[in-house]
Design a protein around this motif. Structure first.
Motif, PDB file in Angstrom:
ATOM      1  N   GLY A 278       0.790  -1.224   0.000  1.00  0.00           N
ATOM      2  CA  GLY A 278       0.000   0.000   0.000  1.00  0.00           C
ATOM      3  C   GLY A 278       0.821   1.272   0.000  1.00  0.00           C
ATOM      4  N   GLY A 279       2.137   1.136   0.001  1.00  0.00           N
ATOM      5  CA  GLY A 279       2.986   2.319   0.097  1.00  0.00           C
ATOM      6  C   GLY A 279       3.277   2.961  -1.247  1.00  0.00           C
ATOM      7  N   PHE A 280       3.389   4.294  -1.256  1.00  0.00           N
ATOM      8  CA  PHE A 280       3.806   5.036  -2.450  1.00  0.00           C
ATOM      9  C   PHE A 280       4.242   6.427  -2.016  1.00  0.00           C
ATOM     10  CE2 PHE A 280      -0.666   5.600  -1.764  1.00  0.00           C
ATOM     11  CZ  PHE A 280      -1.002   6.878  -2.142  1.00  0.00           C
ATOM     12  N   GLN A 281       5.008   7.078  -2.852  1.00  0.00           N
ATOM     13  CA  GLN A 281       5.668   8.324  -2.454  1.00  0.00           C
ATOM     14  C   GLN A 281       4.700   9.437  -2.062  1.00  0.00           C
ATOM     15  OE1 GLN A 281       8.327   9.299  -5.698  1.00  0.00           O
ATOM     16  NE2 GLN A 281       9.821   7.728  -5.123  1.00  0.00           N
ATOM     17  N   GLU A 282       3.519   9.450  -2.679  1.00  0.00           N
ATOM     18  CA  GLU A 282       2.565  10.546  -2.413  1.00  0.00           C
ATOM     19  C   GLU A 282       1.581  10.214  -1.295  1.00  0.00           C
ATOM     20  OE1 GLU A 282       4.285  10.530  -6.372  1.00  0.00           O
ATOM     21  OE2 GLU A 282       2.982   9.063  -5.413  1.00  0.00           O
ATOM     22  N   TYR A 283       1.865   9.173  -0.527  1.00  0.00           N
ATOM     23  CA  TYR A 283       0.922   8.701   0.491  1.00  0.00           C
ATOM     24  C   TYR A 283       0.518   9.831   1.446  1.00  0.00           C
ATOM     25  CZ  TYR A 283      -1.156   5.341   3.774  1.00  0.00           C
ATOM     26  OH  TYR A 283      -2.027   4.633   4.567  1.00  0.00           O
ATOM     27  N   GLY A 284       1.509  10.552   1.957  1.00  0.00           N
ATOM     28  CA  GLY A 284       1.210  11.607   2.929  1.00  0.00           C
ATOM     29  C   GLY A 284       0.305  12.683   2.375  1.00  0.00           C
ATOM     30  N   ASP A 285       0.491  13.034   1.110  1.00  0.00           N
ATOM     31  CA  ASP A 285      -0.334  14.072   0.483  1.00  0.00           C
ATOM     32  C   ASP A 285      -1.781  13.600   0.328  1.00  0.00           C
ATOM     33  OD1 ASP A 285       1.857  15.752   0.266  1.00  0.00           O
ATOM     34  OD2 ASP A 285       2.359  15.059  -1.752  1.00  0.00           O
ATOM     35  N   GLU A 286      -1.953  12.350  -0.119  1.00  0.00           N
ATOM     36  CA  GLU A 286      -3.312  11.860  -0.352  1.00  0.00           C
ATOM     37  C   GLU A 286      -4.046  11.622   0.970  1.00  0.00           C
ATOM     38  OE1 GLU A 286      -4.051   9.013  -3.340  1.00  0.00           O
ATOM     39  OE2 GLU A 286      -2.465   9.749  -4.667  1.00  0.00           O
ATOM     40  N   ALA A 287      -3.326  11.154   1.978  1.00  0.00           N
ATOM     41  CA  ALA A 287      -3.950  10.984   3.285  1.00  0.00           C
ATOM     42  C   ALA A 287      -4.357  12.331   3.869  1.00  0.00           C
ATOM     43  CB  ALA A 287      -2.985  10.264   4.234  1.00  0.00           C
ATOM     44  N   PHE A 288      -3.497  13.332   3.691  1.00  0.00           N
ATOM     45  CA  PHE A 288      -3.809  14.669   4.205  1.00  0.00           C
ATOM     46  C   PHE A 288      -5.042  15.251   3.536  1.00  0.00           C
ATOM     47  CE2 PHE A 288      -3.512  19.291   3.804  1.00  0.00           C
ATOM     48  CZ  PHE A 288      -3.581  19.647   5.143  1.00  0.00           C
ATOM     49  N   ALA A 289      -5.215  15.004   2.259  1.00  0.00           N
ATOM     50  CA  ALA A 289      -6.377  15.539   1.546  1.00  0.00           C
ATOM     51  C   ALA A 289      -7.673  15.064   2.197  1.00  0.00           C
ATOM     52  CB  ALA A 289      -6.328  15.124   0.078  1.00  0.00           C
ATOM     53  N   ILE A 290      -7.681  13.825   2.661  1.00  0.00           N
ATOM     54  CA  ILE A 290      -8.862  13.301   3.345  1.00  0.00           C
ATOM     55  C   ILE A 290      -9.010  13.951   4.715  1.00  0.00           C
ATOM     56  CG2 ILE A 290      -9.896  11.214   4.344  1.00  0.00           C
ATOM     57  CD1 ILE A 290      -8.491   9.630   2.105  1.00  0.00           C
ATOM     58  N   LEU A 291      -7.897  14.084   5.443  1.00  0.00           N
ATOM     59  CA  LEU A 291      -7.932  14.730   6.754  1.00  0.00           C
ATOM     60  C   LEU A 291      -8.457  16.155   6.646  1.00  0.00           C
ATOM     61  CD1 LEU A 291      -7.112  14.764   9.806  1.00  0.00           C
ATOM     62  CD2 LEU A 291      -4.931  15.740   9.041  1.00  0.00           C
ATOM     63  N   TYR A 292      -7.941  16.908   5.684  1.00  0.00           N
ATOM     64  CA  TYR A 292      -8.340  18.311   5.529  1.00  0.00           C
ATOM     65  C   TYR A 292      -9.839  18.423   5.267  1.00  0.00           C
ATOM     66  CZ  TYR A 292      -8.517  23.114   3.846  1.00  0.00           C
ATOM     67  OH  TYR A 292      -8.830  24.439   3.691  1.00  0.00           O
ATOM     68  N   GLN A 293     -10.334  17.589   4.391  1.00  0.00           N
ATOM     69  CA  GLN A 293     -11.764  17.637   4.065  1.00  0.00           C
ATOM     70  C   GLN A 293     -12.604  17.308   5.292  1.00  0.00           C
ATOM     71  OE1 GLN A 293     -12.696  15.437   0.527  1.00  0.00           O
ATOM     72  NE2 GLN A 293     -14.900  15.682   0.741  1.00  0.00           N
ATOM     73  N   ASN A 294     -12.163  16.350   6.081  1.00  0.00           N
ATOM     74  CA  ASN A 294     -12.922  15.961   7.263  1.00  0.00           C
ATOM     75  C   ASN A 294     -12.869  17.015   8.367  1.00  0.00           C
ATOM     76  OD1 ASN A 294     -14.101  13.534   6.473  1.00  0.00           O
ATOM     77  ND2 ASN A 294     -12.270  12.351   6.954  1.00  0.00           N
ATOM     78  N   ILE A 295     -11.697  17.618   8.576  1.00  0.00           N
ATOM     79  CA  ILE A 295     -11.589  18.665   9.598  1.00  0.00           C
ATOM     80  C   ILE A 295     -12.443  19.870   9.213  1.00  0.00           C
ATOM     81  CG2 ILE A 295     -10.041  20.314  10.709  1.00  0.00           C
ATOM     82  CD1 ILE A 295      -9.731  17.519  11.779  1.00  0.00           C
ATOM     83  N   ALA A 296     -12.383  20.279   7.958  1.00  0.00           N
ATOM     84  CA  ALA A 296     -13.187  21.410   7.497  1.00  0.00           C
ATOM     85  C   ALA A 296     -14.672  21.127   7.700  1.00  0.00           C
ATOM     86  CB  ALA A 296     -12.903  21.686   6.020  1.00  0.00           C
ATOM     87  N   SER A 297     -15.084  19.907   7.389  1.00  0.00           N
ATOM     88  CA  SER A 297     -16.487  19.532   7.567  1.00  0.00           C
ATOM     89  C   SER A 297     -16.862  19.490   9.047  1.00  0.00           C
ATOM     90  CB  SER A 297     -16.739  18.163   6.920  1.00  0.00           C
ATOM     91  OG  SER A 297     -18.063  17.732   7.158  1.00  0.00           O
ATOM     92  N   PHE A 298     -15.947  18.979   9.873  1.00  0.00           N
ATOM     93  CA  PHE A 298     -16.227  18.866  11.307  1.00  0.00           C
ATOM     94  C   PHE A 298     -16.441  20.245  11.930  1.00  0.00           C
ATOM     95  CE2 PHE A 298     -16.292  14.928  13.636  1.00  0.00           C
ATOM     96  CZ  PHE A 298     -16.457  15.323  14.955  1.00  0.00           C
ATOM     97  N   ILE A 299     -15.636  21.212  11.486  1.00  0.00           N
ATOM     98  CA  ILE A 299     -15.785  22.573  12.007  1.00  0.00           C
ATOM     99  C   ILE A 299     -17.141  23.155  11.621  1.00  0.00           C
ATOM    100  CG2 ILE A 299     -14.928  24.946  11.753  1.00  0.00           C
ATOM    101  CD1 ILE A 299     -12.105  23.741  11.512  1.00  0.00           C
ATOM    102  N   GLN A 300     -17.564  22.889  10.398  1.00  0.00           N
ATOM    103  CA  GLN A 300     -18.802  23.485   9.898  1.00  0.00           C
ATOM    104  C   GLN A 300     -20.058  22.757  10.370  1.00  0.00           C
ATOM    105  OE1 GLN A 300     -18.417  23.591   5.639  1.00  0.00           O
ATOM    106  NE2 GLN A 300     -16.768  25.110   5.648  1.00  0.00           N
ATOM    107  N   THR A 301     -19.994  21.426  10.437  1.00  0.00           N
ATOM    108  CA  THR A 301     -21.219  20.646  10.685  1.00  0.00           C
ATOM    109  C   THR A 301     -21.166  19.732  11.898  1.00  0.00           C
ATOM    110  OG1 THR A 301     -20.547  18.732   9.334  1.00  0.00           O
ATOM    111  CG2 THR A 301     -21.555  20.593   8.178  1.00  0.00           C
ATOM    112  N   GLY A 302     -19.945  19.516  12.434  1.00  0.00           N
ATOM    113  CA  GLY A 302     -19.813  18.567  13.538  1.00  0.00           C
ATOM    114  C   GLY A 302     -19.755  17.124  13.075  1.00  0.00           C
ATOM    115  N   GLU A 303     -19.671  16.933  11.757  1.00  0.00           N
ATOM    116  CA  GLU A 303     -19.621  15.583  11.183  1.00  0.00           C
ATOM    117  C   GLU A 303     -18.472  15.481  10.175  1.00  0.00           C
ATOM    118  OE1 GLU A 303     -21.469  13.023  11.953  1.00  0.00           O
ATOM    119  OE2 GLU A 303     -22.890  14.037  13.294  1.00  0.00           O
ATOM    120  N   ALA A 304     -17.919  14.292  10.066  1.00  0.00           N
ATOM    121  CA  ALA A 304     -16.897  14.042   9.051  1.00  0.00           C
ATOM    122  C   ALA A 304     -17.551  13.975   7.681  1.00  0.00           C
ATOM    123  CB  ALA A 304     -16.167  12.740   9.354  1.00  0.00           C
ATOM    124  N   ALA A 305     -16.791  14.353   6.647  1.00  0.00           N
ATOM    125  CA  ALA A 305     -17.351  14.387   5.301  1.00  0.00           C
ATOM    126  C   ALA A 305     -17.248  13.039   4.601  1.00  0.00           C
ATOM    127  CB  ALA A 305     -16.636  15.454   4.469  1.00  0.00           C
TER     128      ALA A 305
END
Length: 315
Positions: A278-305
Motif C-alpha cells: 500500500g505504500g507510495f511516495q505521495e501517500y502523505g499528500d493523499e492521506a492529508f487531503a482526506i484529513l483536511y476535508q474531514n476537519i473542514a467539515s467537522f468545524i462546519q457541521t460537527g460531522e466528518a465528510a
C-alpha cells in the motif's frame, strides 16, 4: 479545534489546517498534562493517542493514517461517541499494481527463474513450456471495495475472468460475477488465483484456514494483501507443502515482522514482501487531503465528510 498530529504533517500541511481559523495543530513533543485534556482530534494512532483517549474529555474525532482499523479501540470510540475516519481509497492503485505484479511473476516464470538463479541454474527449456498467460484464467477476489475493483479492472484488461466475493453478493463494476461469502469458497476451489483484500473483523479472522485450503482443487496461487490474521499461517504452510496451492504472494502476515524461523522464508514458490503493497511516495499528500476535508467539515457541521468507519462492522 486542537488536533494531535501523529503522522508527521509537513509545515505546509499544518499551515493549511490552521488557516481554517479554528484549528491548532499540536505535535507530540508539545503534548502536556494541561493540553492533553482538551484534545479534540487525533491524526494517526499510537501509545500517545491511547493516553489522550483516556484523559481528554473533548476528544470527538480520530482519523487513522491507514485503511484498516482493527488495531484501534473501536468499542471505546463507540462508548465515547468518537467519530473515526480512515484513508480508505488511496491504496487502490498501489495495491492493485502489486497484485498484478505477483500474478505475472508466477504466470511468466519469474518466481521459478529467480529461485534457480540462486544456484546458477539455467532452466529456460524447463520453464518456457510451464509459463502461461493470464488470459481466460480466473481470479477470485475476496473483497469488492476500492481495492478489489481496481484489481479486477486491471486483471480484466489482461482477459482474466474476475469473480468477487462480498457479504452482499451484489453486482460490482469490473467483476464478471459477484457472490456471497459461502459461494465464494466454492468459486475459489476452481480458481487460478485467490486474492484476499478483506478487512480484519471477528468474521474474517482465520477465514483462510485448513478447511478452506482443503477445498482447493485447482492448485491456485494464493495472494494476501489484506490482513495477516485473516490467514491461519500453519494451514497456509501445510497447503503449500501438500501442493493444495501452487504458490503464494504474501505482503501481510499473522505476526509481523515475519519470524526468522518461519518456513515461509525458505519456500521457493512463495513471494514475500514486508507489508509494502500500500505504500507510495505521495501517500502523505493523499492521506492529508482526506484529513483536511474531514476537519473542514467537522468545524462546519460537527460531522466528518468522508471515510467514516462503521464502528460495529470494523471498517
Amino acid at each position: 479545534m486542537k488536533i494531535l498530529d501523529l503522522f508527521n504533517l509537513t509545515g505546509e500541511q499544518r499551515a493549511k489546517l490552521e488557516s481554517l481559523g479554528e484549528v491548532q495543530v499540536i505535535e507530540p513533543a508539545e503534548l502536556n498534562d494541561n493540553n492533553i485534556k482538551n484534545i479534540n482530534g487525533i491524526y494517526g494512532w499510537n501509545k500517545k493517542a491511547q493516553n489522550v483517549l483516556g484523559q481528554s474529555t473533548e476528544l470527538k474525532f480520530v482519523q487513522s493514517n491507514s485503511a484498516g482499523v482493527d488495531y484501534m479501540p473501536l468499542s471505546d470510540f463507540a462508548d465515547k461517541g468518537i467519530t473515526l475516519t480512515n484513508v480508505s481509497g488511496i491504496h487502490a492503485e498501489p495495491i492493485s499494481e502489486m497484485v498484478v505484479a505477483y500474478v505475472l511473476a508466477f504466470a511468466r516464470g519469474i518466481v521459478t527463474s529467480q529461485a534457480a538463479r540462486r544456484d546458477q541454474k539455467w532452466i529456460g527449456d524447463q520453464v518456457r513450456m510451464q509459463n502461461y498467460t493470464i488470459k481466460n484464467r480466473t481470479a477470485v477476489i475476496f473483497g469488492t471495495g476500492h481495492i478489489g475493483r481496481a484489481i479486477a479492472e486491471k486483471l480484466q484488461a489482461f482477459g482474466t475472468r474476475t469473480v468477487g466475493v462480498s457479504r452482499h453478493g451484489k453486482p460490482v463494476a469490473h467483476f464478471d460475477q459477484v457472490v456471497g461469502d459461502q459461494k465464494g469458497v466454492l468459486q475459489a476451489a476452481k480458481a487460478d488465483f485467490v486474492i484476499n483484500i478483506m478487512p480484519l473483523t471477528p468474521t474474517t479472522r482465520y477465514f483462510f484456514n485448513q478447511a478452506f485450503f482443503d477445498q482447493m482443487t485447482n492448485q491456485p496461487i494464493f495472494i494476501n494483501v489484506g490482513r495477516g490474521p485473516s490467514v491461519d499461517t500453519k494451514a497456509l504452510i501445510a497447503a503449500l507443502d501438500q501442493h493444495q496451492l501452487a504458490g503464494a504472494g504474501l505482503d501481510v502476515f499473522e505476526s509481523e515482522p515475519l519470524p526468522s524461523d518461519s518456513p515461509l522464508w525458505g519456500m521457493e514458490n512463495v513471494i514475500l514482501t514486508p507489508h509494502i503493497s500500500g505504500g507510495f511516495q505521495e501517500y502523505g499528500d493523499e492521506a492529508f487531503a482526506i484529513l483536511y476535508q474531514n476537519i473542514a467539515s467537522f468545524i462546519q457541521t460537527g460531522e466528518a465528510a468522508i471515510n467514516k468507519v462503521d464502528l460495529s462492522a470494523g471498517y
